[in-house]
Design a protein around this motif. Structure first.
Motif, PDB file in Angstrom:
ATOM      1  N   ALA A  60     -72.340   3.766  41.266  1.00  0.00           N
ATOM      2  CA  ALA A  60     -73.782   3.532  41.342  1.00  0.00           C
ATOM      3  C   ALA A  60     -74.354   3.062  40.012  1.00  0.00           C
ATOM      4  O   ALA A  60     -75.294   2.265  39.973  1.00  0.00           O
ATOM      5  N   GLY A  61     -73.789   3.542  38.888  1.00  0.00           N
ATOM      6  CA  GLY A  61     -74.309   3.154  37.590  1.00  0.00           C
ATOM      7  C   GLY A  61     -73.758   1.845  37.075  1.00  0.00           C
ATOM      8  O   GLY A  61     -74.249   1.307  36.075  1.00  0.00           O
ATOM      9  N   GLY A  62     -72.736   1.314  37.693  1.00  0.00           N
ATOM     10  CA  GLY A  62     -72.146   0.055  37.250  1.00  0.00           C
ATOM     11  C   GLY A  62     -73.025  -1.126  37.593  1.00  0.00           C
ATOM     12  O   GLY A  62     -73.941  -1.049  38.414  1.00  0.00           O
ATOM     13  N   GLY A  63     -72.740  -2.242  36.960  1.00  0.00           N
ATOM     14  CA  GLY A  63     -73.509  -3.449  37.236  1.00  0.00           C
ATOM     15  C   GLY A  63     -74.808  -3.489  36.464  1.00  0.00           C
ATOM     16  O   GLY A  63     -75.086  -4.442  35.726  1.00  0.00           O
ATOM     17  N   SER A  64     -75.613  -2.412  36.589  1.00  0.00           N
ATOM     18  CA  SER A  64     -76.881  -2.364  35.867  1.00  0.00           C
ATOM     19  C   SER A  64     -76.746  -1.663  34.524  1.00  0.00           C
ATOM     20  O   SER A  64     -77.735  -1.533  33.800  1.00  0.00           O
ATOM     21  N   GLY A  65     -75.531  -1.237  34.191  1.00  0.00           N
ATOM     22  CA  GLY A  65     -75.332  -0.529  32.925  1.00  0.00           C
ATOM     23  C   GLY A  65     -76.093   0.772  32.880  1.00  0.00           C
ATOM     24  O   GLY A  65     -76.636   1.161  31.842  1.00  0.00           O
ATOM     25  N   GLY A  66     -76.166   1.463  34.015  1.00  0.00           N
ATOM     26  CA  GLY A  66     -76.957   2.672  34.130  1.00  0.00           C
ATOM     27  C   GLY A  66     -76.402   3.823  33.301  1.00  0.00           C
ATOM     28  O   GLY A  66     -75.203   3.922  33.058  1.00  0.00           O
ATOM     29  N   PHE A  73     -77.778  21.245  48.853  1.00  0.00           N
ATOM     30  CA  PHE A  73     -78.933  20.484  49.294  1.00  0.00           C
ATOM     31  C   PHE A  73     -79.816  20.100  48.108  1.00  0.00           C
ATOM     32  O   PHE A  73     -80.348  18.989  48.057  1.00  0.00           O
ATOM     33  N   GLY A  74     -79.995  21.032  47.160  1.00  0.00           N
ATOM     34  CA  GLY A  74     -80.783  20.714  45.975  1.00  0.00           C
ATOM     35  C   GLY A  74     -80.148  19.608  45.153  1.00  0.00           C
ATOM     36  O   GLY A  74     -80.843  18.726  44.628  1.00  0.00           O
ATOM     37  N   PHE A  75     -78.825  19.639  45.041  1.00  0.00           N
ATOM     38  CA  PHE A  75     -78.126  18.600  44.289  1.00  0.00           C
ATOM     39  C   PHE A  75     -78.281  17.245  44.959  1.00  0.00           C
ATOM     40  O   PHE A  75     -78.461  16.218  44.277  1.00  0.00           O
ATOM     41  N   SER A  76     -78.233  17.203  46.274  1.00  0.00           N
ATOM     42  CA  SER A  76     -78.374  15.923  46.976  1.00  0.00           C
ATOM     43  C   SER A  76     -79.750  15.318  46.732  1.00  0.00           C
ATOM     44  O   SER A  76     -79.883  14.100  46.555  1.00  0.00           O
ATOM     45  N   LYS A  77     -80.788  16.164  46.663  1.00  0.00           N
ATOM     46  CA  LYS A  77     -82.127  15.638  46.392  1.00  0.00           C
ATOM     47  C   LYS A  77     -82.250  15.185  44.942  1.00  0.00           C
ATOM     48  O   LYS A  77     -82.829  14.128  44.648  1.00  0.00           O
ATOM     49  N   SER A  78     -81.702  15.972  44.016  1.00  0.00           N
ATOM     50  CA  SER A  78     -81.735  15.586  42.610  1.00  0.00           C
ATOM     51  C   SER A  78     -80.951  14.305  42.387  1.00  0.00           C
ATOM     52  O   SER A  78     -81.358  13.442  41.586  1.00  0.00           O
ATOM     53  N   LEU A  79     -79.838  14.148  43.092  1.00  0.00           N
ATOM     54  CA  LEU A  79     -79.049  12.926  42.974  1.00  0.00           C
ATOM     55  C   LEU A  79     -79.851  11.717  43.439  1.00  0.00           C
ATOM     56  O   LEU A  79     -79.829  10.654  42.797  1.00  0.00           O
ATOM     57  N   GLY A  80     -80.561  11.857  44.538  1.00  0.00           N
ATOM     58  CA  GLY A  80     -81.398  10.760  45.008  1.00  0.00           C
ATOM     59  C   GLY A  80     -82.463  10.378  44.004  1.00  0.00           C
ATOM     60  O   GLY A  80     -82.708   9.192  43.751  1.00  0.00           O
ATOM     61  N   ASN A  81     -83.099  11.393  43.383  1.00  0.00           N
ATOM     62  CA  ASN A  81     -84.124  11.109  42.371  1.00  0.00           C
ATOM     63  C   ASN A  81     -83.524  10.402  41.156  1.00  0.00           C
ATOM     64  O   ASN A  81     -84.116   9.462  40.602  1.00  0.00           O
ATOM     65  N   THR A  82     -82.340  10.841  40.727  1.00  0.00           N
ATOM     66  CA  THR A  82     -81.695  10.240  39.561  1.00  0.00           C
ATOM     67  C   THR A  82     -81.307   8.789  39.823  1.00  0.00           C
ATOM     68  O   THR A  82     -81.523   7.910  38.979  1.00  0.00           O
ATOM     69  N   LEU A  83     -80.760   8.525  40.989  1.00  0.00           N
ATOM     70  CA  LEU A  83     -80.341   7.162  41.309  1.00  0.00           C
ATOM     71  C   LEU A  83     -81.536   6.233  41.431  1.00  0.00           C
ATOM     72  O   LEU A  83     -81.453   5.048  41.084  1.00  0.00           O
ATOM     73  N   GLN A  84     -82.654   6.757  41.918  1.00  0.00           N
ATOM     74  CA  GLN A  84     -83.864   5.930  41.980  1.00  0.00           C
ATOM     75  C   GLN A  84     -84.339   5.541  40.582  1.00  0.00           C
ATOM     76  O   GLN A  84     -84.812   4.431  40.365  1.00  0.00           O
ATOM     77  N   SER A  85     -84.191   6.463  39.627  1.00  0.00           N
ATOM     78  CA  SER A  85     -84.700   6.201  38.286  1.00  0.00           C
ATOM     79  C   SER A  85     -83.839   5.207  37.509  1.00  0.00           C
ATOM     80  O   SER A  85     -84.341   4.484  36.652  1.00  0.00           O
ATOM     81  N   GLY A 131     -81.837   2.833  38.953  1.00  0.00           N
ATOM     82  CA  GLY A 131     -81.612   1.587  39.681  1.00  0.00           C
ATOM     83  C   GLY A 131     -80.218   1.575  40.281  1.00  0.00           C
ATOM     84  O   GLY A 131     -79.229   1.757  39.579  1.00  0.00           O
ATOM     85  N   THR A 132     -80.121   1.381  41.562  1.00  0.00           N
ATOM     86  CA  THR A 132     -78.850   1.447  42.269  1.00  0.00           C
ATOM     87  C   THR A 132     -78.924   0.559  43.499  1.00  0.00           C
ATOM     88  O   THR A 132     -80.015   0.322  44.043  1.00  0.00           O
ATOM     89  N   PRO A 133     -77.783   0.046  43.976  1.00  0.00           N
ATOM     90  CA  PRO A 133     -77.811  -0.788  45.182  1.00  0.00           C
ATOM     91  C   PRO A 133     -78.123  -0.024  46.458  1.00  0.00           C
ATOM     92  O   PRO A 133     -78.380  -0.638  47.494  1.00  0.00           O
ATOM     93  N   VAL A 134     -78.141   1.301  46.396  1.00  0.00           N
ATOM     94  CA  VAL A 134     -78.458   2.088  47.582  1.00  0.00           C
ATOM     95  C   VAL A 134     -79.956   1.985  47.860  1.00  0.00           C
ATOM     96  O   VAL A 134     -80.781   2.106  46.952  1.00  0.00           O
ATOM     97  N   ALA A 135     -80.320   1.755  49.112  1.00  0.00           N
ATOM     98  CA  ALA A 135     -81.727   1.592  49.484  1.00  0.00           C
ATOM     99  C   ALA A 135     -82.521   2.865  49.193  1.00  0.00           C
ATOM    100  O   ALA A 135     -82.014   3.980  49.387  1.00  0.00           O
ATOM    101  N   ASN A 136     -83.759   2.687  48.719  1.00  0.00           N
ATOM    102  CA  ASN A 136     -84.616   3.827  48.408  1.00  0.00           C
ATOM    103  C   ASN A 136     -84.844   4.719  49.623  1.00  0.00           C
ATOM    104  O   ASN A 136     -84.920   5.948  49.513  1.00  0.00           O
ATOM    105  N   GLU A 137     -84.975   4.096  50.795  1.00  0.00           N
ATOM    106  CA  GLU A 137     -85.187   4.884  52.013  1.00  0.00           C
ATOM    107  C   GLU A 137     -84.006   5.801  52.287  1.00  0.00           C
ATOM    108  O   GLU A 137     -84.183   6.951  52.698  1.00  0.00           O
TER     109      GLU A 137
END
Length: 427
Positions: free
Chosen positions: A116-122, A374-386, A388-394
């Motif tokens: 997820a962090g590749g490509g954009s140098g995340g 479950f908490g980790f899955s939500k935190s992971l979603g927030n981190t990936l949004q911040s 930038g990732t190819p995974v859709a925000n929805e």
């Protein structure tokens, strides 16, 4: 005695082997192939940087960068080997325990993060990710403990959502009026217990279906808090709904440990109370007279009654205690996070807490790990949004609920709730 007769004796009969459980090996194999193919062979070019160190650590751990493709290939191969090992031990009917799926999950998540962090140098802030996971898990853990105490006593508590919301509301109002977040923290369990009073009144005295009561209570609390928010809190937010935050209380020395220090030991008092509640329940539910009586009225209330245990009194008392625990969880939405109260701010967390309780098989330790997942899955979603990732925000917003559905439907397997759960006891 002939050899043929001896072969028929019970001592020489071969016991039937248990059927091979293929569910986990299949899941491991699918995830391993996903990691190897999508995160490795056809992964993204570029590097991903993992950041571990934070200010104030005993010693600084430097950032380290990895090639997304190389990391995906390496970790994918490791996962394929682990999946093959899981097939072997399943055929041999060997129990690997809980460490194997946890290790597999950690490696798969690392592979996903590297992709997820590749490509954009995340830059992936691991410590922040873990700290966010714990913070987001706190109301889930309190809610799961609430459901566990209630259902172990024989009362189905669908009203955890309402108890969390009531705790958040009263904590915000009291803390705002008194101008002290600790006052709100003391008020929150009262709100949760008041909701539990209504639940036990109808469930124990009038034998109303407990699932229906829980759903109605959730709707009732949403309606009452939304009405008061619109008519009272918004009219004078400085008095009724100002932000009051519990301060962090770092534990000397322990809070300076890299990674774990900031995650576990640099928290506010509500998180430390959560530690105490989980540890206390793990001990008292299975190793105390109170826990024995609670489990007795949840499994076989008639037998408990014959030995002198007051079944309905025990159920009412424990359900009120459970409501108070959920109220503490609701306080995290407001005074625990430094936020003002908002309409329906519990946002379905009570239902996810129920799922965590079921996934944990009505065990405090199991429910803790499920809530952390479950908490980790939500935190992971927030981190990936911040980052930038190819995974859709929805899809990232849906991630906690997707994990909930798959965990309960696919991983929990067959579970047995308390036998007398939801059954009114008539003496």
């Amino acid at each position: 005695m002939t050899a043929q007769t001896m072969d028929r004796t019970p001592s020489t009969q071969v016991k039937a082997l248990a059927p091979i459980a293929w569910k986990f090996p299949i899941v491991y194999t699918i995830l391993a192939l996903v990691s190897l193919i999508f995160f490795g062979l056809i992964g993204r070019d570029g590097e991903t940087t993992f950041r571990v160190a934070t200010g104030g650590d005993f010693f600084a751990i430097p950032d380290f960068a990895v090639s997304s493709t190389a990391a995906g290939l390496t970790l994918g191969i490791i996962l394929v080997i682990m999946a093959a090992a899981s097939i072997y031990v399943s055929v041999k009917r060997i129990d690997l325990g809980s460490w194997f799926p946890m290790l597999f999950g950690v490696i798969f998540v690392l592979s996903f993060l590297a992709w997820a962090g590749g490509g954009s140098g995340g830059v992936i802030p691991l410590t922040t990710l873990l700290a966010g996971a714990l913070a987001l898990s706190v109301p889930l853990i309190f809610g799961a403990m609430c459901g566990l105490v209630g259902e172990r006593s024989g009362i189905i508590n669908i009203a955890i959502e309402g108890q969390l919301l009531a705790g958040a509301f009263l904590a915000a109002v009291v803390a705002s009026v008194v101008k002290n977040p600790y006052a709100g923290l003391l008020a929150a369990p009262i709100a949760g217990a008041l909701v539990a009073v209504v639940l036990t009144f109808f469930a124990v005295k009038y034998w109303v279906n407990q699932i229906i009561i829980g759903v109605v209570l959730n709707v009732l609390v949403v309606g009452v808090t939304s009405f008061l928010y619109s008519t009272v809190l918004t009219q004078d937010p400085g008095l009724w709904n100002s932000r009051q935050k519990l301060p962090n209380l770092p534990i000397p020395l322990l809070s300076d440990i890299p990674v774990l220090g900031r995650v576990l030991f640099d928290q506010n008092i509500l998180v430390y109370i959560m530690y105490v509640v989980v540890i206390a329940l793990q001990i008292f539910v299975f190793r105390s007279k109170w826990g024995l009586r609670m489990r007795a009225v949840g499994e076989h209330p008639k037998a408990a009654d014959t030995v002198g245990i007051k079944v309905n009194f025990t159920r009412v008392r424990n359900t009120l205690l459970a409501g108070a625990i959920a109220g503490l969880g609701g306080a995290f939405f407001t005074v625990g996070s430094g936020l003002a109260f908002g309409k329906e701010m519990s946002a379905g967390q009570g239902y996810i807490a129920l799922a965590a309780m079921i996934l944990g098989k009505w065990n405090p330790k199991g429910a803790l790990f499920a809530a952390l997942l479950f908490g980790f899955s939500k935190s992971l979603g927030n981190t990936l949004q911040s980052i930038g990732t190819p995974v859709a925000n929805e899809l990232l917003l849906m991630l906690p609920y997707i994990v909930t559905v798959f965990a309960v439907a696919g991983f929990v397997g067959r579970v047995r709730p308390p036998a007398a759960e939801g059954v009114p006891y008539v003496k």
